[in-house]
Scaffold this active site. Structure first.
Site, PDB file in Angstrom:
ATOM      1  CG  ASP A 201      -1.856   1.202   1.217  1.00  0.00           C
ATOM      2  OD1 ASP A 201      -2.694   1.304   0.294  1.00  0.00           O
ATOM      3  OD2 ASP A 201      -1.723   2.049   2.126  1.00  0.00           O
TER       4      ASP A 201
ATOM      5  CE  LYS B 222      -1.218   5.319   1.463  1.00  0.00           C
ATOM      6  NZ  LYS B 222      -1.272   5.381   2.947  1.00  0.00           N
TER       7      LYS B 222
END
Length: 818
Positions: free
Chosen positions: A681, A685
Site C-alpha cells: 500500500d 503511494k
C-alpha cells in the site's frame, strides 16, 4: 394614459379574469386606461384546428366547436350575474353562430384560404373582449368592447399583415379618446385588424402585444403594460435555469435581442411603435401584481454586470458553405444571401472565417432543405468546377445568446463565455458578435443547451450561488463522512463562497439513485434504500454523463476497481473526477498518463489529493513545487498510518505482534494485517509521488525491503500469522535493540531520489525529522533546489475516514474554483 394588455393565460379562466378586473380598477386610479385582450388561453390554436378539420371535411369539427362554445359560456356563467350574463350570452351566441357559418362554408368547399383563416382566428379575441368588458362593467368600471378591426388598417397580407400606421393612429385617436375622456375603459381586441376592403386580417405572432404598442403610440400613452404569467424579463429561461431571476429594467435594444433569441415574454416587432416614441413598456405578472416586473425603456441603467440576460433558440440547423471559390471574390456573400432571400429563408446567425473559405449560417430546421437547394442552385458552376463543396447541413443544434449593452465597456466577456462553456465540455460550432457589442451568439449541440445556459448563468450572474452537481460512488466510511461534512458546511458555503454542492447521484454496492433535481444531503440513505435501481457502476457513470449537468463532479470513494476504468469516459465528458482511490494512479503508467491527458484535453479536473496522506496537502504541495520550477531532489516519507502506529507502539513493554493486534483492534489495519505490513500500500503511494515528480516508474520499479520474516508472510491464515509472529519475536526485538543502541527509533521510510524509489526500515536519531512522529502520523520531507538547507515538511494524521473525507471535500471545492 396607460395601455394594459392581457395575454391568453391572463384571461385563461374565470379566476384569472377576476385578477384582471382588480388590476384594471387599480390602474384607473392613476388616469385613463385602455385594455387590450388576447383570446382565452389555447383558444386561437383551437380555432385553427377547427378550420383545418372543417376544410378537411372532418365532421368532428362540430363537436369541437360546441366544446369551444361551452368553454366561453361556462366562463361567463362563473363570472357574471344573471342579468348581465343574459346580455353577454346574446353577444357570445351571435359570434359563435357566425363562426359556425364560416366553418360550414369551409366544410362545403373543402379548403381554407389565408383570408378565411384570419377571419376564423380572430373570433377568440372578440369573445374574450365581450366577457372582460362585461366583467368590468359588473364591478362598476364603465367599459366598452371595441373591435380593433375598426381601428387598425393593414395591407392584405393575411396571417401577417402590416399596419398602415398613419391611418391607424387617426382612427385610434378618433375612436378611443372620446371614450377615455368620459371615464369609459375601452376593451380592445388584440391580434386582429382589417384591410382597406374590410376583410379581417391578423398581425401575426405576438399580435396582441403589437396591438397594445400601436394603441400606445397612437394615443401617446405614458406607459404600456404587458400582463402575462411571469414576473418580467428574466436573466434566462426559468424552465432551463432554475436560478434565473427578474431584471428590474432593460433597454429597448436588450429587450428586442432577448425576445428574438427565445425570451417569449414579448415579440420584438411589437416594440417598434413604442420605441419610436420612447414609450416605456412594463412586463408584469397578472398573478403577482405586487411584483414590480421589468421596465423596458431607453434610459435603463447599466447594472454591475455586463450581461442582462442569456437567451436561446432551441432548434436550428447550420448551413455550411466551404471552398476556395469563396476567397477574395467580391459579392459571394451577397450571392448567398440573395439566394436564401429568394427562397424565403430567414437568417438567424452568420459566421465567416477570416480566410473567407467558410461561411456558416444558422437557420430554422424547416428551412434547411430549401436553403441547401437554393445554395446548390446559386453556386452550381463553382461546385461543378470543384471550387466549392456541396452545401452541408448540420442538424441537432441550438443557439445561445449572451446579451447586454454593458458588454461595450466591459473587457473579457467573450473570454468568460468561451471559458465557461469550455470548462463544461460544451463545443462551440459557430460564433457571431455584432459591432454594437450587444450580443454574442454561439451555436452548440442541442444536447448541451441546458448545460451551456446554466454554466453561463453561473459565470455572468455572480451574485447567484454557483452549483456543483455531485455524483458519489461509495457512501461507506469515507463517503458517509463526506456527506455529513457537506451537510454541516452547506450554509457556510452558500453565505461566504456563494457555492452550493448539490448531491445528484449516489451509488453503493447494492443500489443507486440519480435525481437531477437533487437529493437531500440529510436524506441520502433513505433515498438510496428506497431506490429500485440495482447498483451498476457502468450504468451509473452513463447516467452521470447523460444528465449533462454543468459543473458535474464524480467522487469515487470506493476502494475497489469498479469505477476506476470509467474515469476516462467521465473526464472525456468534461466531468470532474475526485477520488481517494489509489488504483488508477498506481496502475500501469500508460493509464496514469492517459487519465492526465484526457483531463487536460477536456478541461476536466482530475483531483486525488487523498491518494497519499489522507487529508494532508502532499500532492498539491508537490505539484506546486514542480509547476513553479523548483526541482525536487529527494522525497523521504512515512506514508502508512498503520506502520507509523506500529513503530510508535512497539517496545520492550509491547511485543511487535501485540502492537499489530492493537493496530487491528483500533481499525488501522486491513482484516489481514499483512496487507499493510507487506509495504504494497505504501509502495502505491510512493509510485504516485514519483510519477507526480515526472518519473516514468511502474509498480515493479519500487524496491521494497520486507518487514516480515518469510514464515510470517507465508502463513496460511491470520491466526497462523499471529502464531508465527510470536515465534519470531526475537527478530523484531533485535531490530529494536539495534536502533536503541544508536539512540534512535525504527521508521519504515520511503525514499525517492536519483530517479529511483525504495522503501526500507531505517533507524532515525533525534536530529532526524522522522524521530518525533507520534501515533499514526504521516510525514513527507521535500528536499528541493529552493528548500535545500531546510527541507519542506508536511506532517499530520495520515489515516482516518474524517480526515480523508475532508481532503475529498477540499478537492470538490477546487472543482468549484475555491
Amino acid at each position: 394614459m396607460k395601455i394594459l394588455k392581457f395575454g391568453g393565460t391572463s384571461v385563461g379562466s374565470a379566476s384569472s379574469i377576476t385578477e384582471v378586473v382588480k388590476i384594471v380598477r387599480q390602474a384607473q386610479t392613476d388616469g385613463p386606461v385602455v385594455v387590450v385582450v388576447s383570446a382565452l388561453s389555447g383558444v386561437t390554436n383551437k380555432l385553427l384546428g377547427l378550420a383545418t378539420k372543417a376544410a378537411g371535411r372532418d365532421e368532428t369539427y362540430l363537436e369541437d366547436a360546441n366544446n369551444l362554445a361551452e368553454l366561453h359560456f361556462s366562463t361567463a356563467r362563473e363570472l357574471l350575474k344573471p342579468l348581465i350574463q343574459s346580455a353577454n350570452y346574446g353577444k357570445l351566441r351571435l359570434l359563435l353562430n357566425q363562426l359556425e357559418d364560416v366553418l360550414h362554408g369551409l366544410y362545403l368547399i373543402g379548403e381554407c384560404s389565408p383570408r378565411s383563416l384570419d377571419l376564423i382566428a380572430g373570433f377568440g379575441e372578440q369573445l374574450s373582449a365581450h366577457i372582460v368588458a362585461d366583467c368590468l362593467s359588473q364591478e362598476g368600471v364603465g367599459a366598452s368592447m371595441v373591435d380593433a378591426r375598426k381601428l387598425i388598417r393593414t395591407n392584405s397580407d393575411f396571417t401577417n399583415a402590416t399596419p398602415d400606421l398613419p391611418t391607424t393612429y387617426e382612427l385610434v385617436r378618433a375612436t378611443l379618446l372620446p371614450l377615455t375622456q368620459i371615464g369609459v375603459v375601452p376593451v380592445v381586441t388584440g391580434f386582429i385588424a382589417s384591410d382597406l376592403a374590410d376583410h379581417s386580417t391578423t398581425l401575426g405572432r405576438g399580435g396582441s402585444d403589437y396591438t397594445a404598442a400601436i394603441l400606445g403610440a397612437g394615443l401617446a400613452a405614458d406607459l404600456i403594460e404587458i400582463w402575462t404569467d411571469v414576473d418580467g424579463m428574466l436573466t434566462s429561461d426559468p424552465r432551463r435555469v432554475a436560478k434565473a431571476y427578474t431584471q428590474p429594467e432593460v433597454t429597448y435594444q436588450e429587450a428586442m435581442e432577448l425576445s428574438h433569441f427565445g425570451a417569449k415574454v414579448i415579440y420584438p416587432p411589437t416594440l417598434l411603435p413604442a420605441v419610436a416614441l420612447g414609450i416605456p413598456i412594463r412586463i408584469a405578472n397578472t398573478f403577482k401584481p405586487e411584483h414590480p416586473g421589468t421596465l423596458i425603456h431607453k434610459d435603463a441603467k447599466a447594472g454591475e454586470r455586463p450581461v442582462r440576460g442569456i437567451s436561446c433558440i432551441e432548434h436550428v440547423v447550420l448551413l455550411n458553405l466551404l471552398g476556395t471559390g469563396l476567397m477574395g471574390v467580391a459579392g459571394m456573400a451577397g450571392k448567398v444571401f440573395s439566394a436564401l432571400a429568394e427562397a424565403n429563408v430567414n437568417l438567424i446567425l452568420i459566421s465567416q472565417a477570416s480566410s473567407e473559405q467558410n461561411l456558416c449560417i444558422a437557420i430554422a430546421p424547416q428551412d434547411g432543405p430549401k436553403a441547401v437547394a437554393a445554395a446548390q442552385k446559386a453556386f452550381e458552376r463553382e461546385i461543378e468546377r470543384g471550387l466549392m463543396d456541396q452545401p452541408e447541413l448540420q442538424e441537432g443544434l441550438s443557439v445561445i445568446a449572451v446579451i447586454g449593452e454593458g458588454m461595450r465597456t466591459y473587457a473579457g466577456v467573450s473570454a468568460k463565455l468561451f471559458r465557461a462553456l469550455g470548462n463544461n465540455g460544451v463545443n462551440i460550432r459557430a460564433a457571431a458578435q455584432g459591432s454594437s457589442e450587444l450580443n454574442i451568439s454561439v451555436v452548440v449541440a442541442h444536447r448541451d443547451l441546458n448545460k451551456g445556459l446554466n454554466a453561463l448563468h453561473d459565470a455572468f450572474f455572480w451574485n447567484q450561488d454557483k452549483t456543483l452537481n455531485l455524483f458519489l460512488a461509495g457512501p461507506g466510511l469515507i463517503g458517509k463522512s463526506l456527506l455529513g461534512q457537506l451537510a454541516q458546511q452547506a450554509d457556510f458555503l452558500e453565505q461566504h463562497l456563494q457555492l452550493k454542492v448539490r448531491l445528484v447521484g449516489i451509488c453503493n454496492s447494492k443500489r443507486m439513485a440519480v435525481n437531477t433535481d437533487g437529493i437531500e444531503l440529510n436524506a441520502w440513505a433513505e433515498t438510496l434504500s428506497n431506490s429500485d435501481q440495482v447498483a451498476d457502476a457502468d450504468l451509473f457513470v452513463k447516467q452521470v454523463i447523460a444528465a449533462n449537468l454543468p459543473n458535474s463532479v464524480l467522487a469515487d470513494c470506493t476502494s475497489s476497481s469498479l469505477f476506476v476504468g470509467l474515469y476516462q469516459s467521465a473526464l472525456a465528458a468534461s466531468i470532474a473526477v475526485v477520488t481517494p482511490n489509489k488504483l488508477a494512479n498506481s496502475g500501469p503508467l500508460s493509464t496514469y498518463k492517459s487519465l492526465k491527458a484526457t483531463a487536460l484535453r477536456h478541461n476536466a479536473p482530475f483531483l486525488y489529493e487523498t491518494n497519499v496522506g489522507a487529508g494532508l496537502p502532499i500532492i498539491n504541495t508537490l505539484q506546486a513545487l514542480v509547476q513553479s520550477g523548483d526541482p525536487v531532489l529527494k522525497i523521504e516519507a512515512v506514508l502508512s498510518g498503520t506502520l507509523s502506529f506500529l513503530f510508535n507502539t512497539f517496545g520492550k513493554a509491547v511485543p511487535f505482534h501485540e502492537a499489530v493486534r492493537l493496530a487491528q483492534d483500533a481499525g488501522y489495519t486491513e482484516p489481514d494485517p499483512r496487507d499493510d505490513l507487506s509495504g504494497l500500500d505504501m509502495a502505491r503511494k510512493v509510485l504516485i509521488l514519483a510519477r507526480e515528480m515526472g518519473l516514468g516508474l511502474e509498480a515493479t520499479d519500487i524496491e521494497i525491503e520486507p518487514l516480515l520474516p518469510k514464515a510470517c508472510a507465508e502463513a496460511q491464515t491470520v491466526a497462523a500469522f499471529y502464531a508465527e509472529m510470536a515465534k519470531h519475536q526475537s527478530h523484531f526485538d533485535e531490530l529494536l535493540a539495534n536502533a536503541e543502541a544508536k539512540g534512535g527509533k525504527l521508521r519504515y521510510i520511503a525514499t525517492i531520489a536519483g530517479g529511483k524509489a525504495s522503501i526500507r526500515l531505517n533507524t532515525v536519531t533525534a536530529d532526524d525529522p522522522f524521530y518525533n512522529l507520534n501515533g499514526s502520523e504521516n510525514m513527507v520531507v521535500f528536499t528541493t533546489m529552493r528548500y535545500n538547507a531546510t527541507p519542506l515538511v508536511v506532517k499530520g494524521p495520515g489515516a482516518g475516514a474524517a480526515v480523508t473525507a475532508a481532503g475529498v471535500f477540499a478537492d470538490i471545492m477546487r472543482c468549484g474554483g475555491n
